[in-house]
Scaffold this motif. Structure first.
Motif, short mmCIF file in Angstrom:
data_model
loop_
_atom_site.label_atom_id
_atom_site.label_comp_id
_atom_site.label_asym_id
_atom_site.label_seq_id
_atom_site.Cartn_x
_atom_site.Cartn_y
_atom_site.Cartn_z
N LEU A 372 0.98 -1.24 0.07
CA LEU A 372 0.03 -0.18 0.01
C LEU A 372 0.84 1.21 0.04
O LEU A 372 0.45 2.42 -0.63
N LEU A 373 2.12 1.27 0.59
CA LEU A 373 2.71 2.79 0.83
C LEU A 373 3.05 3.27 -0.39
O LEU A 373 2.76 4.34 -0.22
N PRO A 374 3.65 2.65 -1.34
CA PRO A 374 4.12 3.34 -2.53
C PRO A 374 2.79 3.98 -3.43
O PRO A 374 2.92 5.10 -3.89
N TRP A 375 1.71 3.54 -2.98
CA TRP A 375 0.40 4.20 -3.36
C TRP A 375 0.04 5.32 -2.83
O TRP A 375 -0.68 6.07 -3.38
N LEU A 376 0.38 5.31 -1.42
CA LEU A 376 0.18 6.72 -0.87
C LEU A 376 0.99 7.72 -1.59
O LEU A 376 0.29 9.01 -1.56
N ASP A 377 2.05 7.52 -1.69
CA ASP A 377 3.01 8.52 -2.37
C ASP A 377 2.34 9.07 -3.78
O ASP A 377 2.18 10.26 -3.93
N TRP A 378 1.96 7.92 -4.44
CA TRP A 378 1.41 8.11 -5.78
C TRP A 378 -0.10 8.95 -5.55
O TRP A 378 -0.05 9.79 -6.41
N ALA A 379 -0.78 8.55 -4.89
CA ALA A 379 -2.33 9.38 -4.68
C ALA A 379 -1.64 10.89 -3.96
O ALA A 379 -2.78 11.76 -4.74
N PHE A 380 -1.02 11.09 -3.39
CA PHE A 380 -0.51 12.14 -2.90
C PHE A 380 -0.18 13.12 -4.01
O PHE A 380 -0.58 14.49 -4.20
N SER A 381 0.77 12.51 -4.92
CA SER A 381 1.30 13.30 -6.19
C SER A 381 -0.11 13.74 -7.14
O SER A 381 0.06 14.67 -7.50
N GLN A 382 -0.75 12.73 -7.15
CA GLN A 382 -2.05 13.05 -7.94
C GLN A 382 -2.89 14.32 -7.33
O GLN A 382 -3.22 15.27 -7.90
N GLN A 383 -3.10 14.24 -6.00
CA GLN A 383 -3.79 15.24 -5.47
C GLN A 383 -3.04 16.88 -5.31
O GLN A 383 -3.65 17.70 -5.62
N LYS A 384 -1.59 16.56 -4.96
CA LYS A 384 -1.00 17.85 -4.97
C LYS A 384 -0.96 18.53 -6.45
O LYS A 384 -1.05 19.76 -6.61
N ALA A 385 -1.08 17.66 -7.51
CA ALA A 385 -0.94 18.23 -9.03
C ALA A 385 -2.45 18.99 -9.05
O ALA A 385 -2.33 20.08 -9.64
N THR A 386 -3.34 18.29 -8.59
CA THR A 386 -4.87 18.90 -8.76
C THR A 386 -4.73 20.25 -8.03
O THR A 386 -5.37 21.36 -8.40
N LEU A 387 -4.28 20.06 -6.65
CA LEU A 387 -4.19 21.28 -5.91
C LEU A 387 -3.25 22.51 -6.66
O LEU A 387 -3.89 23.85 -6.70
#
Length: 391
Positions: A372-387
């Protein structure tokens, strides 16, 4: 911000909910094939299974032989309410809380029972109150592990052996993953759907000899609903603690609880369960230590839960948002993971600070946490890009 490539490895089991929790490894509906369906829980077969559930609970949790263990209705909430309504009022009470469920017990005692002598000892999310303030000549109500804050008591050393009052401990997200010091506890409650991933609707009520003595010597000033009554004519209703439940239990849920207890015994009992939860929490701790955007809600490592691990988003661009913005960011991150099918139900509790809450109890495999842990980084990068795009 450049988004990260999507990880290739997915958790085999994406269920990280803090309740109901993940089923034990290898579970299937076939595990319930011997359930006493269509039979009375008072019949020999039904009572036998309930007695077995009590016996295995004692064995796996290492409950002292002179403590009573009962199966009660309405999950952990029902077990706690039975204790509060049946035992409190004989003396003053210290209510200790550092998250939503502990705060809820304060509300019940102050606004529903309306006890006249209540002291509130509280701390905000992420912190543990000053346990030295507690007066154990009074009754004391507390949670061992704050499910919605990820903060737990490190041990029972703060409780004296020669206390005059009773200790009432909500242990629902601690049982089967943390070592409960029963010598320091007079009432212990938990539910089947937490640490062992059982099905809901049923709670466990464990009473010390001191708690039993209180029940038989003290009568509350208020009427008790039938569902709360633990005594009759001033004596403990012993049948409750021998499989004669107050109301009708689900024999399907009983069978599932028996299956989880047998699994727990088979993997090595309490020592193994604690070790599994510790390994899961340690995997997250290593990840957070290296992460620039995640932090533990529980600041003190000594008080961090090994089951309901609560994480804060500490990225400056996120913390600069107002409360609604931070909550929306966290919710969006959780939604991305849910849509990918890699993590379900890991959002913060509705009353808690925005962030993540990942269940690390013994039924969760460490390999799934690590996947799961690498997916947290990936999801954060997705959300940060949207922000950033919206700025």
């Amino acid at each position: 911000m450049t988004t990260l490539p999507k990880p290739g490895l997915r958790p085999a089991n994406p269920n990280f909910s803090s309740g109901p929790c993940a089923k034990r490894p290898g579970w299937s509906v076939e595990a319930l094939k011997d359930a006493a369906l269509g039979r009375s829980h008072r019949a020999k077969i039904g009572k036998s299974k309930l007695e077995q559930a009590i016996s295995l609970t004692r064995e796996v949790l290492q409950v002292p032989a002179d403590y009573r263990i009962g199966i009660v209705p309405a999950s952990d909430t029902g077990a706690v309410e039975m204790a509060l309504w049946s035992l409190l009022g004989e003396r003053g009470v210290d209510m200790v809380a550092w998250e939503s469920f502990g705060a809820g017990w304060i509300t019940d005692v102050v606004k529903q029972l309306k006890l006249p002598d209540v002291r509130r000892i509280e701390a905000p999310y992420g912190e543990l109150p000053d346990l030295g303030q507690i007066n154990f000549d009074r009754d004391v109500v507390f949670t061992w592990n704050g499910t919605t804050s990820g903060v737990r008591v490190p041990n029972g050393d703060f409780i004296p052996n020669d206390r005059a009052g009773l200790t009432v401990c909500d242990a629902t997200s601690a049982a089967f993953a943390q070592r409960l010091d029963f010598a320091k506890l007079d009432v212990v409650t938990f539910s089947w759907q937490k640490a062992l991933g059982g099905e809901g609707a049923h709670g466990m009520l464990i009473l010390s000899p001191r708690a039993v003595a209180r029940l038989e010597s003290y009568k509350p000033a208020w009427p008790l609903p039938k569902i709360f009554r633990l005594t009759s004519n001033g004596k403990l209703i012993e049948g409750i603690f021998k499989g004669e439940t107050i109301n009708t239990p689900s024999m399907l849920c009983v069978e599932d609880y028996l299956d989880t207890l047998q699994w727990a015994k088979g993997v090595g009992g309490l020592d193994a369960l604690v070790a599994r939860a510790d390994a899961n929490a340690a995997a997250i701790a290593r990840f957070v230590e290296k992460s620039p955007w995640l932090g533990h809600l529980a600041a003190d490592p000594a008080t961090r839960s090994n089951t309901s691990v609560c994480l804060s988003i500490v990225d400056p661009d996120v913390t600069a948002l107002d409360a609604d913005g931070q909550a929306a960011f966290a919710k969006g991150l959780v939604s991305v993971l849910d849509k990918e099918g890699v993590a379900y139900d890991i959002g913060h509790y509705r009353d808690a600070p925005p962030g993540l809450r990942i269940w690390c109890g013994a039924t969760v495999e460490t390999a799934d946490i690590e996947a799961l842990l690498p997916w947290l980084d990936w999801a954060f990068s997705q959300q940060k890009a949207t922000l950033k795009a919206a700025a």
